[in-house]
Design a protein around this motif. Structure first.
Motif, mmCIF file in Angstrom:
data_model
loop_
_atom_site.group_PDB
_atom_site.id
_atom_site.type_symbol
_atom_site.label_atom_id
_atom_site.label_comp_id
_atom_site.label_asym_id
_atom_site.label_seq_id
_atom_site.Cartn_x
_atom_site.Cartn_y
_atom_site.Cartn_z
ATOM 1 N N GLY A 296 -10.222 -83.461 -44.024
ATOM 2 C CA GLY A 296 -9.606 -84.545 -43.260
ATOM 3 C C GLY A 296 -8.139 -84.762 -43.585
ATOM 4 O O GLY A 296 -7.471 -85.556 -42.949
ATOM 5 N N GLY A 297 -7.635 -84.071 -44.602
ATOM 6 C CA GLY A 297 -6.222 -84.250 -44.962
ATOM 7 C C GLY A 297 -5.348 -83.218 -44.281
ATOM 8 O O GLY A 297 -5.184 -83.235 -43.075
ATOM 9 N N THR B 160 -16.396 -83.107 -42.499
ATOM 10 C CA THR B 160 -15.281 -84.039 -42.705
ATOM 11 C C THR B 160 -15.768 -85.484 -42.609
ATOM 12 O O THR B 160 -15.383 -86.337 -43.407
ATOM 13 N N LYS C 5 -15.305 -86.252 -46.167
ATOM 14 C CA LYS C 5 -13.858 -86.298 -45.991
ATOM 15 C C LYS C 5 -13.186 -84.935 -46.141
ATOM 16 O O LYS C 5 -12.023 -84.808 -45.774
#
Lengths: 290, 405
Positions: A177-178, A170, A174
């Motif tokens: 990460g949501g 992450t 990323k």
């Protein structure tokens, strides 16, 4: 506050090579740009390259970045790294090279260096007429729907940066990460990559075993087998073993402690150690007491 | 010299407050619960502080319970409200609360509670119709903030409280950002429980208070000794309580001098408005988030299009100007501020939002300095950005995929 290196802050406050490159319309010179990121993701980079076509040397590089301190510093660092490199050399640059150039990045900011590497790749592929989208989705299922991260991208950062946890993935690209619904998928990928690595190292070992050993390799392997496989058994019986010499196929060992005075020591030697060494190192070995 | 415009994060200790608390860190170290005069004099100081805090809120002294911080106050209040009506399993809150409310609610959802998160409009305001529709007879607790920490938008708490009362729900208000900044009077209020935190009103960190309406059946969260009338165990943080009392007294005096005259005649508000208007006048492509609403006089949240908040903060930091941002990069998570997201702001503004929060110590020189350097900073970052118009398509083309449900 982020713990940025001096180099990051310096390149952020005094960025070099910012801006675009105008096409001079000269023979043998091409100008291209590569783009990654989006306003929604919170960072984006457009990397401009000026390439000498005959040599494929990057004569100039400029950046336009929407992003935080480390995104701007990473972009600026990237342009410095790739200048005067050939396109093939530039393709070997990893996000880690960018981070290293900056004297390191906070782990949660590593994705800024990844963005640089991806923009570079995008620009070069564009110059060479390779569709980036195709490359991205080659065998690529989309793992993280929130940030649009495909499997090959995640694999690449795992391998290039020796990542072991989902949190690291992450931080680097990323992914996860949501909404977090792909966290298990990332974990599966990590396990897969690790298994592939184990399989690879086993294959290398097998290939090495198939070729004849040099004297040094043989001695090392004998030492390794004695230390890792024989000695623990003897130690458990209150004895010990030490490699004394190797001469041709004759392995001289000295036995200590309980084994040394034990009547069955010869049997011990013959039966267990020799069998072990013959199977693990070479079938022609004999073992004698020094 | 630091130009401190991050007073919604924390404030400087008022020098008078510091002077008042220091003797309780040296000479007067007795335990207020002790049966000797040496401890007893400390107990008397606590009572004075309690009266000062009560006075600021228009409350009675027995309604004030000192604790350690806003987060403790919020946790305690939610716990107490649910314990008061254990048969009710529904909570109503808003999408823009502080994590000390939101994360407790998320935890409670796992424990079987149902939580309704009220939405806000583009200016950060609640819809009272939605509030009314959300609260039912089965609602144990309605908890909303008094004023939002990021935008300064003030919620109509008494109107929300009236709806909560009709349905028999406990009404808690997280007033951490409001206490000391705007007048609050709980005498004839619908509020049952109210959280405040010392370090937001020029007292030290590590001290807070929970207002508990007289008659509310309160069950304590931290069990142990009989301190705070058995409502919050633990030896009192004497020096900080004395400090909070003094800070409350000074805030009260400050508010009274403002109240008597025209509400616009508030130096803090005047400086905030000056900052806001001048930024809008001198820098193109920016907007006030939550602008045009009933707001705290000290807060402004401005979105600068096409650039990123953390970068702006680091540029400001170079000029020793302290502010904060709701951008993803400055928060340490990958998501931008949940408050600005809930307001439905476009990403072009979201990531470039900067909050300036003033205090009574802010001077016009401070504001002028910001106004001097900010246009150059924004210009510099925009010159670096590949994005300079709402019409540029490529950066917006890859919008977030909706979360699978």
């Amino acid at each position: 506050m982020w713990d940025y290196s001096e180099k990051v802050l310096d390149l952020f406050y005094n960025p070099v090579n910012q801006g675009a490159i105008a096409d001079p319309n000269e023979p043998d010179v091409a100008v291209v740009f590569g783009e990654v990121g989006s306003i929604a993701c919170g960072d984006a980079l457009r990397l401009h390259l000026k390439i000498q076509q005959s040599t494929e040397i990057i004569q100039d590089a400029r950046f336009q970045t929407f992003g935080c301190t480390s995104a701007i510093a990473s972009s600026s660092a990237l342009t410095e790294i790739i200048k005067q490199k050939t396109l093939d050399e530039a393709l070997h640059i990893t996000n880690k090279d960018i981070a290293d150039y900056l004297g390191g990045l906070p782990e949660a900011k590593m994705h800024c260096s990844v963005m640089g590497q991806e923009a570079l790749e995008a620009a070069i592929y564009k110059y060479r007429g390779i569709e980036v989208e195709q490359h991205d989705d080659d065998d690529g299922t989309l793992i993280c729907a929130c940030y649009g991260i495909s499997e090959p991208r995640i694999r690449r950062v795992i391998i290039e940066n020796d990542l072991t946890t989902v949190e690291q993935v992450t931080n680097y690209v990323k992914a996860g990460g949501g909404c977090g619904s792909c966290l298990a998928g990332i974990e599966d990928l990590l396990i897969e990559v690790q298994q592939e690595r184990v399989a690879l190292s086993q294959r290398v070992t097998a290939e090495v075993a198939a070729t004849p050993l040099s004297p040094i390799q043989k001695i090392n392997l004998i030492q390794q087998v004695l230390t890792e496989e024989v000695r623990p058994i003897l130690l458990a019986d209150g004895g010990d073993i030490e490699l004394y010499d190797v001469s041709g196929d004759v392995v001289k060992v000295s036995l200590k402690g309980a084994c040394g005075g034990c009547e069955s020591s010869t049997v011990t030697l013959k039966n267990s150690i020799e069998t072990k060494l013959r199977s693990r190192v070479s079938p022609t070995l004999t073992v004698v007491e020094a | 010299m630091v130009i401190y415009l991050d007073n919604n994060a924390t404030t400087q200790i008022d020098p008078i407050v510091l002077q008042t608390m220091l003797p309780y860190l040296s000479d007067f170290y007795g335990n207020p619960s002790s049966m000797h005069r040496f401890g007893g004099q400390v107990g008397a100081a606590l009572q004075d502080a309690r009266a000062q805090v009560a006075e600021l809120l228009g409350a009675e002294t027995t309604e004030i319970v000192f604790n350690s911080c806003g987060s403790e106050g919020n946790n305690t209040a939610i716990h107490a409200a649910l314990a008061a009506q254990p048969e009710k399993r529904h909570i109503v809150t808003t999408a823009v609360e502080h994590p000390a409310i939101l994360n407790v609610c998320k935890h409670l959802e796992k424990k079987g509670y149902t939580v309704t998160y009220l939405s806000v409009d583009g200016r950060g305001q609640l819809d009272l119709m939605e509030v009314e529709a959300a609260i039912t007879g089965g609602t144990a607790l309605v908890t909303t903030m008094y004023a939002n920490n990021e935008t300064g938008v003030i919620f109509p708490v008494e109107q929300i409280g009236a709806i909560a009362k009709e349905c028999g729900a406990t009404f808690h208000v997280d007033a951490v950002q409001a206490v000391g900044k705007i007048p609050i009077n709980l005498k004839n209020s619908t509020i049952d429980l109210l959280t405040l935190s010392g370090h937001k009103l020029h007292a030290p960190k590590g001290i807070g208070a929970l207002y508990i309406r007289r008659g509310f059946r309160f069950r304590s969260f931290i069990l142990g000794g009989h301190q705070e009338r058995g409502r919050r165990a633990g030896t009192p943080n004497v020096a900080s309580i004395v400090a909070l009392g003094k800070a409350a007294e000074i805030a009260q005096q400050h508010l009274q001098t403002l109240d008597s005259s025209n509400p616009l005649n508030n130096p803090e508000r005047q400086l905030r408005d000056l900052l806001e208007q001048q930024i809008l006048a001198t820098i193109p492509n920016c907007a006030v988030n939550g602008g045009g609403t009933h707001r705290l006089p000290n807060t402004t949240n401005i979105g600068f299009k096409y650039i990123e908040g953390e970068a702006i903060l680091f540029m400001l930091d170079k000029h020793s100007i302290c502010a904060s941002s709701g951008s993803a990069c400055s928060s340490g998570s990958l998501d931008p501020s949940h408050v600005l997201t809930a307001m439905g702001l476009p990403y072009t503004i979201l990531h470039g939002s900067i909050r300036f929060s003033l205090s009574r110590f802010t001077t016009e020189t401070d504001i002028q300095q910001v106004l001097t350097v900010l246009p150059t900073i924004v210009e510099k970052l925009r010159a670096m950005s590949p994005f300079n118009s709402d019409d540029s398509t490529w950066l917006q083309s890859r919008t977030l995929t909706p979360t699978p449900t």
